[in-house]
Design a protein around this motif. Structure first.
Motif, PDB file in Angstrom:
ATOM      1  N   ILE A 102     -75.608  -8.651  15.178  1.00 40.15           N
ATOM      2  CA  ILE A 102     -76.498  -7.534  15.509  1.00 40.15           C
ATOM      3  C   ILE A 102     -77.914  -8.088  15.709  1.00 40.15           C
ATOM      4  O   ILE A 102     -78.474  -8.726  14.797  1.00 40.15           O
ATOM      5  CB  ILE A 102     -76.478  -6.471  14.401  1.00 40.15           C
ATOM      6  CG1 ILE A 102     -75.036  -5.940  14.256  1.00 40.15           C
ATOM      7  CG2 ILE A 102     -77.427  -5.320  14.722  1.00 40.15           C
ATOM      8  CD1 ILE A 102     -74.862  -4.941  13.140  1.00 40.15           C
ATOM      9  N   PRO A 103     -78.505  -7.877  16.891  1.00 35.10           N
ATOM     10  CA  PRO A 103     -79.811  -8.481  17.192  1.00 35.10           C
ATOM     11  C   PRO A 103     -80.894  -8.060  16.189  1.00 35.10           C
ATOM     12  O   PRO A 103     -80.916  -6.912  15.725  1.00 35.10           O
ATOM     13  CB  PRO A 103     -80.128  -7.936  18.601  1.00 35.10           C
ATOM     14  CG  PRO A 103     -78.807  -7.550  19.174  1.00 35.10           C
ATOM     15  CD  PRO A 103     -77.983  -7.094  18.011  1.00 35.10           C
ATOM     16  N   ASN A 104     -81.746  -9.023  15.845  1.00 33.81           N
ATOM     17  CA  ASN A 104     -82.920  -8.804  14.986  1.00 33.81           C
ATOM     18  C   ASN A 104     -82.539  -8.341  13.578  1.00 33.81           C
ATOM     19  O   ASN A 104     -83.321  -7.661  12.904  1.00 33.81           O
ATOM     20  CB  ASN A 104     -83.886  -7.782  15.609  1.00 33.81           C
ATOM     21  CG  ASN A 104     -84.344  -8.218  16.992  1.00 33.81           C
ATOM     22  OD1 ASN A 104     -84.681  -9.387  17.216  1.00 33.81           O
ATOM     23  ND2 ASN A 104     -84.335  -7.287  17.932  1.00 33.81           N
ATOM     24  N   THR A 105     -81.344  -8.681  13.168  1.00 33.04           N
ATOM     25  CA  THR A 105     -80.897  -8.381  11.806  1.00 33.04           C
ATOM     26  C   THR A 105     -80.129  -9.584  11.295  1.00 33.04           C
ATOM     27  O   THR A 105     -79.676 -10.425  12.076  1.00 33.04           O
ATOM     28  CB  THR A 105     -79.978  -7.137  11.754  1.00 33.04           C
ATOM     29  OG1 THR A 105     -78.706  -7.470  12.320  1.00 33.04           O
ATOM     30  CG2 THR A 105     -80.588  -5.958  12.494  1.00 33.04           C
ATOM     31  N   PRO A 106     -79.897  -9.671   9.995  1.00 35.49           N
ATOM     32  CA  PRO A 106     -79.087 -10.757   9.447  1.00 35.49           C
ATOM     33  C   PRO A 106     -77.603 -10.404   9.374  1.00 35.49           C
ATOM     34  O   PRO A 106     -76.845 -11.117   8.719  1.00 35.49           O
ATOM     35  CB  PRO A 106     -79.667 -10.918   8.037  1.00 35.49           C
ATOM     36  CG  PRO A 106     -80.109  -9.552   7.662  1.00 35.49           C
ATOM     37  CD  PRO A 106     -80.573  -8.885   8.925  1.00 35.49           C
ATOM     38  N   PHE A 107     -77.231  -9.332  10.049  1.00 30.23           N
ATOM     39  CA  PHE A 107     -75.868  -8.823   9.891  1.00 30.23           C
ATOM     40  C   PHE A 107     -74.938  -9.283  11.021  1.00 30.23           C
ATOM     41  O   PHE A 107     -75.360  -9.413  12.182  1.00 30.23           O
ATOM     42  CB  PHE A 107     -75.857  -7.295   9.839  1.00 30.23           C
ATOM     43  CG  PHE A 107     -76.728  -6.734   8.757  1.00 30.23           C
ATOM     44  CD1 PHE A 107     -76.583  -7.144   7.440  1.00 30.23           C
ATOM     45  CD2 PHE A 107     -77.711  -5.802   9.048  1.00 30.23           C
ATOM     46  CE1 PHE A 107     -77.376  -6.628   6.451  1.00 30.23           C
ATOM     47  CE2 PHE A 107     -78.514  -5.281   8.069  1.00 30.23           C
ATOM     48  CZ  PHE A 107     -78.358  -5.695   6.759  1.00 30.23           C
ATOM     49  N   ILE A 108     -73.670  -9.500  10.621  1.00 30.11           N
ATOM     50  CA  ILE A 108     -72.605  -9.769  11.585  1.00 30.11           C
ATOM     51  C   ILE A 108     -71.557  -8.668  11.401  1.00 30.11           C
ATOM     52  O   ILE A 108     -71.017  -8.491  10.296  1.00 30.11           O
ATOM     53  CB  ILE A 108     -71.943 -11.139  11.357  1.00 30.11           C
ATOM     54  CG1 ILE A 108     -72.987 -12.251  11.354  1.00 30.11           C
ATOM     55  CG2 ILE A 108     -70.868 -11.405  12.406  1.00 30.11           C
ATOM     56  CD1 ILE A 108     -72.451 -13.602  10.916  1.00 30.11           C
ATOM     57  N   LEU A 109     -71.322  -7.921  12.459  1.00 26.66           N
ATOM     58  CA  LEU A 109     -70.317  -6.864  12.391  1.00 26.66           C
ATOM     59  C   LEU A 109     -68.930  -7.468  12.608  1.00 26.66           C
ATOM     60  O   LEU A 109     -68.712  -8.212  13.562  1.00 26.66           O
ATOM     61  CB  LEU A 109     -70.580  -5.802  13.467  1.00 26.66           C
ATOM     62  CG  LEU A 109     -69.505  -4.721  13.602  1.00 26.66           C
ATOM     63  CD1 LEU A 109     -69.471  -3.825  12.364  1.00 26.66           C
ATOM     64  CD2 LEU A 109     -69.732  -3.882  14.859  1.00 26.66           C
ATOM     65  N   MET A 110     -68.009  -7.120  11.718  1.00 24.35           N
ATOM     66  CA  MET A 110     -66.626  -7.578  11.837  1.00 24.35           C
ATOM     67  C   MET A 110     -65.712  -6.351  11.945  1.00 24.35           C
ATOM     68  O   MET A 110     -65.754  -5.455  11.093  1.00 24.35           O
ATOM     69  CB  MET A 110     -66.209  -8.402  10.612  1.00 24.35           C
ATOM     70  CG  MET A 110     -67.121  -9.580  10.310  1.00 24.35           C
ATOM     71  SD  MET A 110     -67.021 -10.884  11.564  1.00 24.35           S
ATOM     72  CE  MET A 110     -65.381 -11.496  11.260  1.00 24.35           C
TER      73      MET A 110
END
Length: 574
Positions: free
Chosen positions: A272-280
């Motif tokens: 997810i752009p500009n965040t530290p998150f990875i969507l799975m």
């Protein structure tokens, strides 16, 4: 004038007749090959196209599963990104719309938090932090006013980037949350940070994502730590065994990821752009394709039923055609046997006529000389008074007359072996046949009773064929009877156009099981005694050729009766 001898090449009938009079074909092999080849040509294309349809559908469903998972991941990360950006922009607006002095007023800051939650919801608390990391003003449930965040990772990031959305962490409150921080520069080159936190909103957003059965949707950070709760891996901040995928700027797919997710899983992920998150997004491909599995089962059922119907149809048609071919071949064999039999009978007739002709000459001489001797005995007184000599001469002349009568009958029988229609007398034909069986009847003590109606007129028929019919049936009757048996032959006119002749014996009879097959070629109960099973079959064919029919009645140990119906006029076949 002497006849010229014709050149001829001898032909071995022993090598040719088996092909003419035996079965040329292995009907079991013909049936098997016909069934297999026809089944192959019928079923292979069906199976081929079914396999193509199966593979295309499987591939299409697999691609659809991948596309659906990819679309779900794309829509979900946009929802998460929109949620975070919306709240980040809201805080940006608050910073620009309010001065530092206003924001450090607890009443105003509390009012701002209330308004933010009314408009966007999800904010738990809000605070203003000075350049040294001290929280100057705080509104929220955790009493964090005065806390120093200068050593916190998120504080360093916001100092570096100006705007920062943190990972989910525990912090001072020991509750999983993330923070959105906005750095705002003051005219005197000082700055402050407006920071708000969100606790469980991301989990709620992802819980609204619909996955099939055992599927899952969750967020992780770059270290593989859960940022939202997961159906597969547990609660927030738990370390997962997931191997973090490489970073890309678009939604990517991992098929058959291995033991971590299961070999039947499809993984869609997005940074997810500009965040530290990875969507799975995890989907079970097998569950997703359950509908296709049911369709496949139905396809196999329909294919099995279709193949079964095709095989049954081919089996029936093949059996019918091979049986018809077998019947035709049997007829061929029967007709060849009939031709061979007719040829033999004609040869026997010609031989009998030749023998009779040769015997007639010496018989004529004996008769002439015997008559002369008798006349001499009558004129000479020395012999007139010796009755024994006259009796001997009369015996010789009577024997000559009997031999002459027999030879004339042989000549008549031989001439009638030729196939042609003529006017015949039934009794004379019967007498010609019985003359060859009289001695056997006398030897075995068989009584032959003949009752031919005097009203039967002469009629048009093939004399030779009728002789063969009567000879075959009477021979069979003699074979079936024990010594001292009785054979009854009756004939009468049933209508103006038909003659019925019954030949009845008191022999061993025929069983009901065999009665229906006695006219079939090669059917015989006396094969061990040299029977060929062709006599009654040929007889049946000859009766049909004469335009008549034959019926049979039989009782075991009581006898058999053959009824022959013949027309008065046989139509000559072209």
């Amino acid at each position: 004038m002497a006849r010229q001898k014709k050149n001829s090449v001898p032909i071995s009938s022993g090598k040719i007749l088996p092909y003419l009079t035996g079965e040329l074909f292995n009907f079991r092999l013909i049936w098997l090959l016909s069934f297999l080849l026809t089944s192959g040509f019928a079923i292979i294309p069906v199976c081929f196209f079914a396999a193509i349809d199966y593979n295309l559908t499987h591939r299409s469903m697999g691609q659809e599963a991948v596309a659906t998972t990819s679309r779900l991941a794309s829509n979900t990360w946009r929802s998460v990104s929109f949620f975070l950006n919306e709240r980040k922009n809201a805080l940006n607006y608050v910073v620009k719309d309010n001065s530092f002095e206003v924001l450090t007023t607890p009443e105003r800051l509390s009012e701002i938090l209330i308004n933010l939650n009314k408009s966007f919801s999800g904010f738990v608390d809000i605070g203003v932090i000075d350049a040294k990391g001290n929280q100057k003003t705080y509104v929220g449930p955790y009493g964090l006013e005065g806390k120093n965040y200068s050593r916190q990772p998120w504080f360093k990031k916001v100092m570096e980037h100006g705007t920062f959305i943190s990972e989910v962490f525990l912090g001072y409150r020991q509750v999983p949350h993330l923070s959105i921080a906005i750095k705002h520069e003051l005219p005197d080159k000082k700055f402050y940070i407006l920071r708000a936190t969100i606790e469980d909103q991301l989990t709620q957003i992802l819980s609204q994502v619909k996955t099939i059965d055992s599927g899952d949707t969750f967020l992780i950070n770059k270290n593989g730590v859960l940022q939202t709760s997961s159906r597969l891996y547990g609660d927030v901040l738990k370390k997962t065994p997931i191997r973090v995928p490489s970073q890309t700027d678009e939604t990517s797919i991992i098929e058959n990821p291995g033991k971590t997710f299961g070999k039947d899983s499809i993984i869609a992920y997005r940074y997810i752009p500009n965040t530290p998150f990875i969507l799975m997004v995890v989907k079970n491909k097998k569950k997703f394709m359950a509908t296709w599995q049911q369709s496949r089962t139905d396809l196999i059922k329909y294919l099995s039923v279709s193949i079964t119907v095709i095989l049954l149809w081919i089996w029936g048609i093949t059996t019918y055609l091979v049986n018809r071919l077998k019947i035709i071949d049997r007829r061929r064999v029967k007709y060849f046997h009939m031709a061979e039999y007719a040829n033999k009978m004609a040869s026997i007739g010609r031989l009998a006529a030749g023998v009779a002709h040769e015997i007639n000459n010496p018989l004529a001489i004996i008769n002439e000389k015997g008559g002369l001797i008798k006349d001499l005995f009558r004129f000479k007184k020395a012999y007139q008074n010796d009755p024994r000599l006259i009796e001997i001469i009369d015996t010789i002349l009577n024997s000559v007359e009997r031999c002459s009568r027999i030879t004339h009958q042989l000549l008549s029988f031989g001439r009638h072996m030729e196939i042609k229609l003529q006017t015949i007398n039934l009794k004379s034909v019967l007498d010609e046949v019985l003359i060859f069986l009289t001695k056997e009847a006398e030897f075995r003590g068989i009584q032959v009773l003949i009752n031919i109606s005097e009203t039967i007129p002469e009629f048009i028929c093939d004399r030779g064929k009728l002789q063969q019919i009567l000879l075959n049936i009477i021979n069979n009757a003699f074979s079936a009877m024990d010594p001292e048996g009785c054979l009854k032959i009756t004939a009468n006119e049933t209508s103006k156009n038909m003659i019925k002749m019954d030949i009845e014996d008191n022999g061993c009879g025929i069983s009901k099981e065999n009665l229906k097959d006695i006219f079939e070629p090669f059917f015989s109960t006396k094969t061990s005694e040299g029977g060929t099973g062709l006599g009654l079959s040929i007889t049946y064919g000859l009766v049909q050729e004469l335009g008549g029919r034959i019926e049979v009645e039989s009782v075991i140990n009581d006898g058999t009766k053959f009824s022959i119906f013949l027309p008065m006029m046989v139509k000559k076949k072209e």
